[in-house]
Design a protein around this motif. Structure first.
Motif, short mmCIF file in Angstrom:
data_model
loop_
_atom_site.label_atom_id
_atom_site.label_comp_id
_atom_site.label_asym_id
_atom_site.label_seq_id
_atom_site.Cartn_x
_atom_site.Cartn_y
_atom_site.Cartn_z
N VAL A 1 53.87 8.82 -15.91
CA VAL A 1 52.42 10.13 -16.56
C VAL A 1 50.81 9.21 -16.33
O VAL A 1 50.42 8.30 -16.98
CB VAL A 1 53.57 10.17 -18.24
N SER A 2 50.57 11.03 -16.09
CA SER A 2 48.91 10.44 -15.55
C SER A 2 48.20 10.51 -16.69
O SER A 2 48.59 11.71 -18.06
CB SER A 2 48.63 10.67 -14.15
N ILE A 3 47.51 9.88 -17.44
CA ILE A 3 46.41 10.31 -18.42
C ILE A 3 45.11 10.14 -17.61
O ILE A 3 44.24 8.92 -17.87
CB ILE A 3 46.22 9.22 -19.95
N PHE A 4 44.22 11.32 -17.86
CA PHE A 4 42.79 11.31 -17.23
C PHE A 4 42.12 11.84 -17.14
O PHE A 4 42.69 13.12 -17.12
CB PHE A 4 43.01 11.30 -15.91
N VAL A 5 41.10 12.73 -18.87
CA VAL A 5 40.41 13.32 -18.56
C VAL A 5 39.12 13.62 -17.41
O VAL A 5 38.59 12.75 -17.02
CB VAL A 5 39.11 13.24 -19.99
N ASN A 6 39.72 14.52 -16.40
CA ASN A 6 38.91 14.97 -15.03
C ASN A 6 37.77 15.72 -15.89
O ASN A 6 37.72 16.74 -16.13
CB ASN A 6 40.14 15.36 -14.60
N PRO A 7 36.02 15.19 -14.75
CA PRO A 7 35.46 15.54 -15.67
C PRO A 7 34.39 16.57 -14.98
O PRO A 7 33.74 17.20 -15.18
CB PRO A 7 34.11 14.13 -15.40
N LEU B 1 39.59 5.92 -9.77
CA LEU B 1 40.47 7.60 -9.43
C LEU B 1 39.43 8.17 -7.77
O LEU B 1 39.80 8.02 -7.17
CB LEU B 1 40.79 8.12 -10.35
N TYR B 2 37.75 8.20 -8.73
CA TYR B 2 36.91 8.86 -7.30
C TYR B 2 36.73 7.62 -6.66
O TYR B 2 36.19 8.39 -5.19
CB TYR B 2 36.21 9.63 -8.48
N GLY B 3 36.48 6.74 -7.30
CA GLY B 3 35.45 5.80 -6.58
C GLY B 3 34.05 5.69 -6.75
O GLY B 3 33.52 5.90 -7.96
N PRO B 4 33.10 5.57 -5.86
CA PRO B 4 31.78 5.18 -6.54
C PRO B 4 31.21 6.23 -6.87
O PRO B 4 30.15 6.68 -8.02
CB PRO B 4 30.66 4.30 -5.89
N THR B 5 31.15 8.01 -6.20
CA THR B 5 30.89 9.55 -6.06
C THR B 5 32.37 9.69 -6.88
O THR B 5 32.79 10.78 -6.29
CB THR B 5 30.40 9.06 -5.18
N VAL B 6 31.86 10.64 -8.14
CA VAL B 6 32.42 11.01 -9.18
C VAL B 6 32.27 12.43 -8.33
O VAL B 6 31.68 13.79 -9.56
CB VAL B 6 32.58 11.21 -10.54
N THR B 7 32.68 13.31 -7.56
CA THR B 7 32.43 14.72 -7.08
C THR B 7 33.92 15.51 -6.97
O THR B 7 34.68 15.07 -6.41
CB THR B 7 31.59 14.24 -6.01
N SER B 8 33.87 16.53 -7.14
CA SER B 8 34.67 17.46 -6.11
C SER B 8 35.11 17.38 -4.69
O SER B 8 33.52 18.49 -4.38
CB SER B 8 35.16 18.73 -6.56
N GLU B 9 36.16 17.87 -4.02
CA GLU B 9 36.05 18.25 -3.01
C GLU B 9 36.30 20.01 -2.64
O GLU B 9 36.24 20.31 -4.19
CB GLU B 9 37.23 17.28 -2.33
N HIS B 10 35.50 20.64 -1.69
CA HIS B 10 35.79 21.96 -2.20
C HIS B 10 37.14 22.45 -1.10
O HIS B 10 37.58 21.72 0.45
CB HIS B 10 34.33 22.85 -1.52
N PHE B 11 38.16 23.31 -2.13
CA PHE B 11 39.13 23.47 -1.70
C PHE B 11 38.94 25.41 -0.78
O PHE B 11 38.15 26.62 -1.62
CB PHE B 11 40.54 23.54 -2.57
N ASN B 12 39.45 25.45 -0.47
CA ASN B 12 40.10 27.63 0.10
C ASN B 12 41.16 27.35 -0.50
O ASN B 12 41.65 27.07 0.07
CB ASN B 12 39.60 27.93 1.24
N PHE B 13 41.55 28.12 -1.73
CA PHE B 13 42.51 28.22 -1.79
C PHE B 13 43.24 29.64 -1.92
O PHE B 13 43.93 30.92 -2.56
CB PHE B 13 43.17 28.39 -3.73
N GLU B 14 42.71 30.11 -1.00
CA GLU B 14 42.63 32.49 -0.49
C GLU B 14 42.81 33.06 -1.19
O GLU B 14 43.02 33.94 -1.32
CB GLU B 14 44.20 32.04 0.24
N VAL C 1 41.16 16.54 -7.64
CA VAL C 1 42.25 15.20 -8.58
C VAL C 1 43.68 14.96 -8.53
O VAL C 1 44.53 14.09 -8.49
CB VAL C 1 41.46 15.66 -10.68
N ILE C 2 44.17 16.17 -8.78
CA ILE C 2 45.30 16.30 -8.20
C ILE C 2 45.37 15.64 -7.11
O ILE C 2 46.86 15.11 -6.05
CB ILE C 2 45.95 18.18 -8.46
N LYS C 3 45.27 16.20 -6.07
CA LYS C 3 45.39 15.30 -4.26
C LYS C 3 45.17 14.14 -4.46
O LYS C 3 45.86 13.12 -3.87
CB LYS C 3 43.57 15.97 -3.46
N LEU C 4 44.35 13.29 -5.17
CA LEU C 4 44.24 11.88 -5.84
C LEU C 4 45.28 11.22 -5.52
O LEU C 4 45.53 10.39 -5.81
CB LEU C 4 42.78 11.88 -6.47
N LEU C 5 45.52 12.54 -7.51
CA LEU C 5 46.91 11.46 -7.80
C LEU C 5 48.21 11.89 -6.48
O LEU C 5 48.97 10.17 -7.15
CB LEU C 5 47.19 12.65 -9.09
#
Length: 283
Positions: free
Chosen positions: A53-59, A99-112, A133-137
């Motif tokens: 069970v992961s607990i993380f409030v994802n900014p 979880l993210y490393g030094p830079t807390v930023t989003s990757e961009h995805f194309n979910f069609e 965050v799901i990709k990282l987890l």
């Protein structure tokens, strides 16, 4: 119960379990745990040997900084409840830099296109944050199965698309919405509602039930207009959107087509608390 704050220690433990042939399940959460979360944990325990069970409030999935600031954080209570639920649970409670490393930023995805409707239309960048965050987890836990509630149905479909596009060997398991006695979908945000607004918010579920009833004989356009009219007359709730969409594509429908499955999706505010819900219409 094992609690990990560092991903390398968690990975080491899980690698040992995998080498012993254990099936690993993952239940990602943002904490403030309630019965809805525990229904996911219960489902995971039925089909997996060990459950993380992961607990993380994802900014990165909050488009509104005030919403992130107000999101309930009850880690100590969450850990007590998890300990009571099952002693052999594994809990992962990283901070953002872990979880993210030094830079807390989003990757961009194309979910069609799944990301551009409904929640995506009203919450800029939200699903990039979810995907990141799901990709990282998934990369840390490497679960055989991951469990998500159908209350966030659009998110569930997007995570399925993520695993498909990245060719990840994870089975995504959708679990039914758990509701309070009033019908209100269980959510961590419910704790921010006043007693009065919590009672009045059951109107969301009642509206979905009526929409399902109407779907048998009325058009999607008629039902949408009816719902909007109901909320215009409600002094406690403000409708953000109501849509009837194809279950797979999440595209808003103009007319019903035989053989397709449809859901009603809704987002509304009770005071300053944003609530979402959905319901299958022709299952």
């Amino acid at each position: 119960m094992q609690i990990f704050k560092e991903k390398e220690a968690l990975k080491s433990t899980l690698n040992g379990l995998r080498s012993d042939g254990k099936i690993i399940g993952l239940v990602p959460t943002m904490g403030a745990l309630h019965e809805g979360h525990f229904s996911l944990v219960k489902e995971a325990l039925q089909t997996c040997d060990r459950v993380v069970v992961s607990i993380f409030v994802n900014p990165t999935q909050f488009d509104n900084p005030k919403d992130l600031e107000k999101y309930p954080r009850t880690l100590e209570k969450d850990l007590e409840l998890l300990q009571q639920a099952r002693e052999d649970l594994i809990v992962f409670v990283p901070n953002a830099s872990e979880l993210y490393g030094p830079t807390v930023t989003s990757e961009h995805f194309n979910f069609e296109g799944l990301e551009s409707v409904m929640e995506g239309k009203f919450r800029s960048g939200h699903f990039d944050g979810v995907g990141t965050v799901i990709k990282l987890l998934f990369s840390i836990v490497e679960p055989h199965k991951a469990f998500f509630g159908e209350k966030d149905y659009q998110q569930l479909q997007i995570i399925r698309k993520l695993t498909e596009k990245l060719e990840l060997p994870v089975e995504i398991v959708g679990c039914p919405i758990l509701r309070e006695d009033s019908g209100l979908a269980r959510s961590s945000r419910n704790e921010r509602l006043s007693k009065q607004h919590r009672e009045k918010a059951a109107f969301i579920y009642q509206t979905l039930l009526k929409s399902k009833e109407l779907f048998g004989t009325k058009s999607a356009e008629y039902i949408t207009r009816w719902v909007e009219e109901q909320f215009r007359n409600d002094p406690f709730l403000k409708l953000e959107y109501f849509e009837i969409a194809n279950t797979k594509t999440l595209k808003k429908i103009n007319r019903k087509r035989k053989g397709n499955q449809y859901r009603a999706f809704i987002a509304a505010y009770a005071d300053d608390v944003r609530l979402i819900d959905n319901m299958p219409l022709n299952n």
